[in-house]
Design an enzyme around this catalytic site. Structure first.
Site, PDB file in Angstrom:
ATOM      1  N   THR A   1       0.859  -1.185   0.000  1.00  0.00           N
ATOM      2  CA  THR A   1       0.000   0.000   0.000  1.00  0.00           C
ATOM      3  C   THR A   1       0.892   1.230   0.000  1.00  0.00           C
ATOM      4  O   THR A   1       1.886   1.293   0.736  1.00  0.00           O
ATOM      5  CB  THR A   1      -0.945   0.020   1.216  1.00  0.00           C
ATOM      6  OG1 THR A   1      -1.906  -1.028   1.072  1.00  0.00           O
ATOM      7  CG2 THR A   1      -1.697   1.344   1.296  1.00  0.00           C
TER       8      THR A   1
ATOM      9  N   PHE B   1       1.209   5.095   0.830  1.00  0.00           N
ATOM     10  CA  PHE B   1       0.642   6.123   1.697  1.00  0.00           C
ATOM     11  C   PHE B   1       1.209   7.480   1.296  1.00  0.00           C
ATOM     12  O   PHE B   1       2.381   7.578   0.913  1.00  0.00           O
ATOM     13  CB  PHE B   1       0.990   5.839   3.157  1.00  0.00           C
ATOM     14  CG  PHE B   1       0.400   4.554   3.677  1.00  0.00           C
ATOM     15  CD1 PHE B   1      -0.808   4.547   4.347  1.00  0.00           C
ATOM     16  CD2 PHE B   1       1.054   3.344   3.481  1.00  0.00           C
ATOM     17  CE1 PHE B   1      -1.352   3.362   4.813  1.00  0.00           C
ATOM     18  CE2 PHE B   1       0.522   2.154   3.946  1.00  0.00           C
ATOM     19  CZ  PHE B   1      -0.693   2.160   4.613  1.00  0.00           C
TER      20      PHE B   1
END
Length: 372
Positions: free
Chosen positions: A270, A272
């Site tokens: 992921t 960010f």
């Protein structure tokens, strides 16, 4: 004869001094780049261990009677003078404590991203339950920075975040990637065969969908986020309930890993973003994020993409979002490689702005280099 030799030697020394001046100027210029990086990251001025390593490394490159000692003393002086320059650039920054907002509770993947990105800064961490609460806190100036997810390598972009950055007029100043490893967590002593209900964020379920095909008896209940799901399991103390979350959450809430690495994509990351209220000049920035809206006419998107292609700029991501109140018209969120001070990038940006009805740079920052 000896005078001629001495004169020749002095000429050679003059040549060396000229070369030395050029090298010293380049070294000091690089030192100022380091100062800019330290200022951005809030790092302290001195790194004693690094200085020792540098001095020893340079001294070991020379041979001759007493040369090593002399070179050590020279390098010590060079580093001390470099610290004076760095200190002037860093004055008043290293001791600042930042207020940083984090999406989700302690133990979440966002929490991990925050700790990784700001590991060298002094900060107070604040947790928020929704993206909008977090972004609006930055817009109001309550938080210096905030960290929130924007894209997953398995499930794609988190479009709500893009919309909020535009709505609250915030800017991206950095990014951090975290490898996402989902696990099935339960009470200590519980077994897979006991589990009937599983809590997790919808993204956690999406990333683990292959695992749940083998356990149809497990009801998947969407919850606020993965870490809160683990907290809920710990609070209920029911051996038939589990959560999809990280091993960090298991440690934090005293749970047991019933099944590890259940996400179907082992290369699951992921991304960010780190946001703030005002745009910042980031040293060595190499990634640009912008929002554009195009004229509602044939070929407008093609023409914009052609601008990137013909100049050789790497288009890294393209997301579309519908405009409120306008049918079939869209905002486009674009990531591309480059630095806004590059003349080539300036030309492309001017070309794009001329062809768009709306164009805003969300940030020019350093792309995170993934390390396995």
């Amino acid at each position: 004869m000896q005078e001629l030799d001495l004169e020749q030697i002095r000429k050679e020394i003059d040549k060396c001094d000229h070369q030395l001046a050029e090298v010293l100027q380049k070294r000091l210029s690089l030192v100022m780049d380091v100062a800019a990086y330290k200022k951005y990251k809030g790092l302290p001025l001195k790194d004693v261990q690094r200085e020792k390593v540098v001095i020893e490394k340079v001294a070991n490159l020379v041979e001759g009677p007493g040369y090593k000692v002399a070179v050590k003393n020279i390098m010590r002086s060079i580093i001390d003078q470099a610290c004076v320059l760095e200190g002037a650039a860093l004055e008043g920054v290293a001791t600042k404590t930042y207020e940083i907002g984090c999406f989700g509770p302690a133990g979440s993947f966002t929490h991990q991203a925050l700790e990784d990105f700001f590991k060298d800064k002094s900060f107070n961490r604040h947790h928020y339950n929704t993206f909008e609460e977090l972004v609006s806190s930055v817009s109001r100036g309550e938080m210096d920075y905030a960290v929130l997810p924007i894209e997953n390598s398995s499930t794609g972009g988190i479009t709500e975040v893009y919309d909020l950055l535009r709505k609250y007029d915030c800017y991206i100043v950095g990014e951090q990637q975290v490898k996402i490893e989902q696990n099935l967590l339960g009470l200590k002593g519980a077994k897979l065969s006991d589990i009937r209900t599983v809590y997790s964020h919808p993204q956690g379920f999406k990333q683990s969908k292959e695992f749940f095909k083998d356990y149809p008896q497990m009801e998947q209940v969407p919850f606020f986020n993965t870490s809160r799901s683990a907290e809920e399991v710990a609070a209920k103390q029911d051996p038939s309930i589990a959560a999809v979350a990280s091993k960090k959450a298991a440690e934090l809430y005293g749970l047991e890993v019933l099944a590890s690495s259940i996400n179907y994509n082992s290369n699951n990351y992921t991304r960010f973003v780190i946001i703030t209220k005002t745009s910042q000049v980031i040293p060595n920035a190499n990634k640009i994020t912008l929002i554009v809206a195009l004229k509602h006419e044939t070929g407008s998107l093609y023409k914009m993409l052609a601008s990137f292609y013909h100049t050789g700029l790497n288009l890294m991501n393209l997301e579309s979002r519908p405009m409120e109140g306008k049918s079939w018209e869209y905002f486009f969120y674009i990531d591309l490689s480059g630095n806004l001070s590059d003349p080539l990038v300036i030309d492309v940006m001017n070309e794009i702005q001329g062809a768009c009805t709306y164009c805003k740079v969300l940030g020019n920052y350093c792309a995170f280099e993934k390390k396995e």
